[in-house]
Write an enzyme that holds these catalytic residues in place. Sequence first.
Site, PDB file in Angstrom:
ATOM      1  N   LYS A  85      -0.282   6.901  -2.904  1.00  0.00           N
ATOM      2  CA  LYS A  85       0.461   6.599  -4.123  1.00  0.00           C
ATOM      3  C   LYS A  85       1.028   7.863  -4.751  1.00  0.00           C
ATOM      4  O   LYS A  85       2.210   7.924  -5.119  1.00  0.00           O
ATOM      5  CB  LYS A  85      -0.440   5.887  -5.140  1.00  0.00           C
ATOM      6  CG  LYS A  85       0.303   5.420  -6.390  1.00  0.00           C
ATOM      7  CD  LYS A  85      -0.627   4.777  -7.400  1.00  0.00           C
ATOM      8  CE  LYS A  85      -1.342   5.819  -8.211  1.00  0.00           C
ATOM      9  NZ  LYS A  85      -2.080   5.261  -9.364  1.00  0.00           N
ATOM     10  N   ASP A 137       0.986   0.978  -8.216  1.00  0.00           N
ATOM     11  CA  ASP A 137      -0.186   1.116  -9.079  1.00  0.00           C
ATOM     12  C   ASP A 137      -0.614  -0.267  -9.558  1.00  0.00           C
ATOM     13  O   ASP A 137      -0.116  -1.291  -9.078  1.00  0.00           O
ATOM     14  CB  ASP A 137       0.122   2.049 -10.256  1.00  0.00           C
ATOM     15  CG  ASP A 137       1.131   1.463 -11.237  1.00  0.00           C
ATOM     16  OD1 ASP A 137       1.710   0.387 -10.956  1.00  0.00           O
ATOM     17  OD2 ASP A 137       1.338   2.074 -12.300  1.00  0.00           O
TER      18      ASP A 137
END
Length: 214
Positions: A124, A142
């Site tokens: 991420k 997220d």
Amino acid sequence: MPKQLPYHTIHEIFSRFQAAEPEPKGELNHTNAYTLLVAVALSAQATDKGVNRATEGLFKVADTPEKMLALGEDALIEHIKTIGLYRNKAKNVMKMARILVDEYDGQVPSSRAALSSLPGVGRKTANVVLNMWWQFPAQAVDTHIFRFGNRSGVAMGKDVVAVERAIEDHIPAEFQQHAHHWMILHGRYICLARKPRCVDCLIRDLCEFEEKTE
């Protein structure tokens, strides 16, 4: 259970997002690729506002890996001790700085594999840096994007990697660059976890979420 939205509906959703905010920006303050990388790494299990408060002073004295090493771990901790997991994050930031200096001539690498190999940097974080600094259409999933993607039917999946692939597969290419910012901001301020603000949602009529609030 929401179903995956068709192409024309997703196109309309992102057309509306684009019209409302043509150039969405991330909310983490940074001045270069290195400070962006550090800020994103520090933001795990912390708010962007909290990270920005901590890095305001930090980045004035350590905006390169070399300066971070010169600052030292104890001084770094003093800057970031208001952030969750600050001791472990401080160790990772220092290890990251050493690797960047020793293996990358102090430069932040621009490949997902190289970024992901750094201490404290996962997929991420790597995707955020690739997207925000190098304008690569990488999708950093997220909790906000995961919730919005599944709730709305825009990008569905059982885990973050599946949602990332769904974004790449289902969102038109013309919106890929800013897709994750539009979705993060929508999830953060409108499509809230407990009490979504459906009455203020600009895509309410297109969303698959059945339990819309009044």
